[in-house]
Design an enzyme around this catalytic site. Structure first.
Site, mmCIF file in Angstrom:
data_model
loop_
_atom_site.group_PDB
_atom_site.id
_atom_site.type_symbol
_atom_site.label_atom_id
_atom_site.label_comp_id
_atom_site.label_asym_id
_atom_site.label_seq_id
_atom_site.Cartn_x
_atom_site.Cartn_y
_atom_site.Cartn_z
ATOM 1 C CB SER A 55 100.318 22.836 30.590
ATOM 2 O OG SER A 55 99.848 23.213 31.878
ATOM 3 C CE1 TYR B 32 100.226 17.732 32.399
ATOM 4 C CE2 TYR B 32 100.490 19.851 33.491
ATOM 5 C CZ TYR B 32 99.852 19.051 32.565
ATOM 6 O OH TYR B 32 98.843 19.583 31.783
ATOM 7 C CG ASN C 61 94.220 17.013 23.943
ATOM 8 O OD1 ASN C 61 94.301 18.089 24.514
ATOM 9 N ND2 ASN C 61 93.440 16.034 24.373
ATOM 10 C CB ALA D 5 110.045 18.397 33.244
ATOM 11 C CB SER D 6 106.289 16.324 30.122
ATOM 12 O OG SER D 6 105.073 16.675 30.767
ATOM 13 C CE LYS D 7 100.964 18.720 28.969
ATOM 14 N NZ LYS D 7 100.345 18.305 27.691
ATOM 15 C CB ILE E 37 90.316 23.947 30.997
ATOM 16 C CG1 ILE E 37 91.397 24.849 30.381
ATOM 17 C CG2 ILE E 37 89.145 23.775 30.040
ATOM 18 C CD1 ILE E 37 90.950 26.264 30.047
#
Length: 248
Positions: free
Chosen positions: A132, A145, A81, A147-149, A178
């Site tokens: 995500s 972000y 996480n 690309a990483s997810k 969230i």
């Protein structure tokens, strides 16, 4: 949650980034259902047994797994996480920043899984990764972000395919907006917080944003034996936001 639900009795769960936000909700849910929970992140966790962890260091993942095994002798559930986000246009993003984002969000989970596999084989354990909705689409200035997810989603499927025959399952959740402390603080700093809350509520078919506990409920289910025939899947938890087309 009914008090009699103890689906993780005698099981050990590691939750990275478990001190706050979605990670904290996951850690609490697993603990409430009977798990021995260890969190791993920078800084002390006042509520859970914890391991100091800087996931920008490539040696940290193996050290964290070794510490969990040293303390508990087994690992049944791995929740990847921990993560980071950096807002920058592509031309503003240095190679160093790009690599740090990908390392924390994608390489560290890979290294954690690699180190955990010998122990998850013994317990026929479960892995749940936090992806995500930005692994499916993206917001402006979130190149690293997003690309990483997207990579986490692909890694989730690869783990499921490669290790399903060993009794190891791997799934991911892809949360949308969230109401974590970080997001709530962001709203309060906007010029008109009430207007922002109304606007963001309107883009969700359920007419509201989500809670960390709602994500944690799905994570807990995916980690249980009840989800034994579910693997390699990415579950969007976004109140229908990505299902809704924008108006002209």
């Amino acid at each position: 949650m009914p008090k009699q639900m103890k689906r993780f009795e005698n099981k050990v769960a590691l939750v990275t980034g478990g001190r706050s936000g979605i990670g904290r909700a996951i850690a609490c849910r697993l603990r409430d259902e009977g798990a021995t929970v260890i969190t791993a992140q920078r800084g002390k966790d006042e509520e859970f047994n914890w391991v100091e962890a800087d996931f920008s260091n490539p040696h940290t993942p193996e050290q964290v797994i070794e510490e969990v095994i040293s303390r508990n002798g087994r690992l049944d559930v791995l929740i990847n996480n921990a993560g980071m986000i950096q807002e920058a246009a592509i031309e503003e993003l240095s190679l160093e920043d790009w690599e740090r984002n990908l390392h924390v969000n994608l390489t560290a989970p890979f290294l954690l899984v690699r180190a955990a596999l010998p122990y998850l084989r013994k317990t026929q354990g479960s892995i749940v990764n936090t992806g995500s909705v930005e692994g499916l689409a993206t917001n402006p200035r979130h190149a690293a972000y997003s690309a990483s997810k997207a990579g986490i989603h692909g890694l989730t499927r690869a783990i499921a395919v490669d290790h399903g025959h060993e009794g190891i399952r791997c799934n991911a959740v892809a949360p949308g907006w969230i109401d974590t402390e970080l997001n709530l603080n962001f709203i309060e700093k906007t010029a008109d917080a009430e207007a922002f809350r109304n606007d963001i509520g309107r883009i969700h078919p359920v007419a509201r944003t989500g809670s960390p506990e709602e994500v944690a409920a799905l994570v807990a289910f995916l980690a249980t034996e009840e989800a034994g025939f579910i693997t390699g899947q990415i579950y969007t938890v976004d109140g229908g936001r990505t299902a809704k087309l924008s108006l002209p």
